[in-house]
Design an enzyme around this catalytic site. Structure first.
Site, PDB file in Angstrom:
ATOM      1  CB  SER A 109      32.710 -45.455  13.762  1.00 16.52           C
ATOM      2  OG  SER A 109      31.682 -46.057  14.496  1.00 16.52           O
ATOM      3  CD  GLU A 316      35.107 -43.122  20.182  1.00 15.81           C
ATOM      4  OE1 GLU A 316      34.492 -43.862  19.400  1.00 15.81           O
ATOM      5  OE2 GLU A 316      36.311 -43.279  20.451  1.00 15.81           O
ATOM      6  CG  HIS A 325      29.211 -53.539  17.583  1.00 13.80           C
ATOM      7  ND1 HIS A 325      28.471 -53.678  16.428  1.00 13.80           N
ATOM      8  CD2 HIS A 325      29.966 -52.411  17.407  1.00 13.80           C
ATOM      9  CE1 HIS A 325      28.753 -52.689  15.597  1.00 13.80           C
ATOM     10  NE2 HIS A 325      29.657 -51.904  16.167  1.00 13.80           N
ATOM     11  CG  HIS A 363      27.018 -45.510  14.286  1.00  8.03           C
ATOM     12  ND1 HIS A 363      26.613 -46.488  15.173  1.00  8.03           N
ATOM     13  CD2 HIS A 363      28.374 -45.520  14.317  1.00  8.03           C
ATOM     14  CE1 HIS A 363      27.680 -47.059  15.712  1.00  8.03           C
ATOM     15  NE2 HIS A 363      28.763 -46.486  15.211  1.00  8.03           N
ATOM     16  CG  HIS A 459      27.042 -49.362  13.114  1.00  8.33           C
ATOM     17  ND1 HIS A 459      28.076 -48.689  12.500  1.00  8.33           N
ATOM     18  CD2 HIS A 459      27.580 -49.891  14.244  1.00  8.33           C
ATOM     19  CE1 HIS A 459      29.176 -48.812  13.213  1.00  8.33           C
ATOM     20  NE2 HIS A 459      28.897 -49.544  14.272  1.00  8.33           N
TER      21      HIS A 459
END
Length: 496
Positions: A109, A316, A325, A363, A459
């Protein structure tokens, strides 16, 4: 002659002249398609100079995550889900973005956010340093510092803001103001790095210098000394004994630790708000005292809009990434819906004529959408079979070759792995894949099944979507490198 007549006939058919002769012309699918064609034909590029730029980044929300969130939102509103349109999906311009880093096929990131804020791709785990910088080597920082979009906007007389549901010192928001050889140096740098500054210090320095005018998110522990109570009731984490919150207040920066305090602040001085010691809460768990991402978006736009020269604001949705995750798709879906709400609000509060709004991701994640599921299958549950009649699923679970149902969403790796560690240290699934019911799968805390065991799901290097509207948004087209985003933003605010 024949070719000319054939070409003429094709042109008339394309224009709708022969629509009455097409058997399916009365279908809603057909008329909706024709309406979309007409809307595309009527498009006119907006070549105004952009007064404002808003960059929305949903951390980890690539094409697959976006699909998952679209279906979940549409199904919560009573629809089948797949035909639902999120606010950003109605934007007129679209591109696919390549997210790799200079030295990483699957990105991190920090350099992805840095690419959007500087116009050049960067190295894994670094923030806003050139390609000759080395991760964890502070001696390579000074010679490789890059010019930031926020710095250019400040020079142009514009205001700058950063809003996040993660820590304000985390990779994506830090890319607005920080330059560092390690994204994890949030409140300290290693011994021997005397010329370096930790990310929290850089943020307060940016606010004091007027490069960052409003910052809203989490992460108060990195601004308070170890052993000292934070405004949120926790303990500070800084090893240097410096209280950056008190320094900020002494410099005239207003501080808020909850929604009530934020609402009470004046609009006449810089604003720093941190609602938690670490990341802000997942939307599913957020207490009323904590502003939502949409609440923070409103406050930031109202504050920044006071500048007649305009502003740059990065927003964000950081916890979409964290839920992925953790292998917890349900929380990723709910945070994705809040991200969409913030986009809709920003669109409402600004004018397309002078505001460029970009919605993208840094991503994707290693998400898998499973099986031949019938329409309306709950995206947060198990896969139901395609029905022979009607348009909705049959209500019968689709089974794997092992005779067990499976969820629509799973992960290629993560803590939900069907392989478990054995006494000899190997990994196996001696009893096969765990069974799962619809009730279990739809629980907020359900961890999706995964294949490869990992402490944290990874990711993915897959392209992410970009949606845009406003001045020069038509320049986003086709498949682009991630650093191109900066160049379109910079052109939009400088175009004659």
């Amino acid at each position: 002659m024949y070719k000319m007549l054939a070409a003429s006939a094709l042109a008339m058919a394309a224009s709708g002249a022969f629509a009455q002769e097409i058997a399916q012309s009365g279908s809603d699918w057909f008329t909706d398609g024709q309406a979309r064609l007409e809307a595309e034909l009527a498009k006119q590029p907006n070549t105004n100079r952009a007064k404002n730029v808003i960059l929305f980044v949903a951390d980890g929300q690539g094409v697959t995550s976006n699909y998952m969130i679209r279906l979940w939102t549409g199904q919560q509103e009573g629809g089948l889900g797949d035909d639902y349109v999120q606010p950003q999906e109605a934007f007129p311009n679209l591109a696919l973005v390549k997210t790799y880093n200079i030295n990483a096929q699957t990105p991190d990131s920090a350099p992805t956010a840095g690419a959007m804020n500087t116009g050049v791709k960067q190295r894994f785990n670094l923030i806003n340093l050139g390609e000759n910088a080395i991760h964890d080597d502070c001696s390579t920082e000074a010679a490789n510092e890059l010019t930031l979009f926020s710095e250019l906007m400040t020079e142009a007389g514009k205001s700058v803001g950063a809003v996040t549901s993660a820590r304000l010192t985390h990779a994506t928001p830090a890319a607005v103001y920080a330059k560092t050889a390690n994204r994890n140096w949030e409140d300290s740098v290693p011994e021997g790095c005397d010329g370096s500054r930790d990310i929290a210090t850089q943020m307060i320095d940016a606010m004091t210098a007027g490069t960052l005018d409003i910052a809203l998110g989490g992460g108060a522990r990195y601004f308070v000394p170890e052993g000292t109570e934070t405004p949120n009731g926790g303990k500070g984490h800084r090893p240097d004994g410096v209280n950056l919150i008190e320094q900020a207040k002494a410099a005239g920066i207003q501080y808020a630790s909850n929604r009530e305090e934020l609402d009470a602040l004046s609009m006449d001085a810089p604003i720093l708000g941190m609602w938690t010691d670490s990341h802000a809460s997942y939307e599913a768990d957020r207490p009323e005292s904590e502003p939502s991402l949409a609440d923070s978006t409103r406050k930031a736009i109202e504050y920044l809009s006071q500048n007649e020269n305009g502003f740059y604001l990065e927003i964000e949705a950081g916890r979409v990434d964290h839920a992925n995750h953790a292998g917890n798709a349900k929380r990723a879906m709910i945070d994705g819906k809040m991200f969409a709400d913030a986009i809709a609000l920003a669109d409402e509060l600004t004018d397309d004529e002078d505001t460029l709004i970009i919605v993208t991701a840094d991503h994707e994640h290693s998400i898998v959408i499973n099986g031949y599921c019938g329409r309306g299958t709950p995206i947060d549950g198990i896969c139901f079979d395609v029905a022979q009649e009607g348009i909705e699923h049959s209500g019968e679970p689709v089974l794997g070759a092992d005779g067990k149902p499976y969820t629509v969403v799973s992960y290629a790796n993560g803590v939900g792995s069907v392989l478990t560690e054995q006494e000899d240290g190997s990994f196996a699934a001696p009893e096969g894949r765990p069974d799962v019911s619809q009730e279990e799968a739809q629980d907020l805390d359900y961890i999706q099944q995964a294949l490869i065991p990992a402490s944290s799901e990874s990711h993915s290097g897959v392209d992410v979507p970009l949606y845009a509207k406003g001045p020069w948004s038509h320049l986003f087209d086709g498949t682009i490198e991630q650093n191109v985003i900066f160049h379109v933003m910079n052109h939009a605010v400088t175009a004659e």
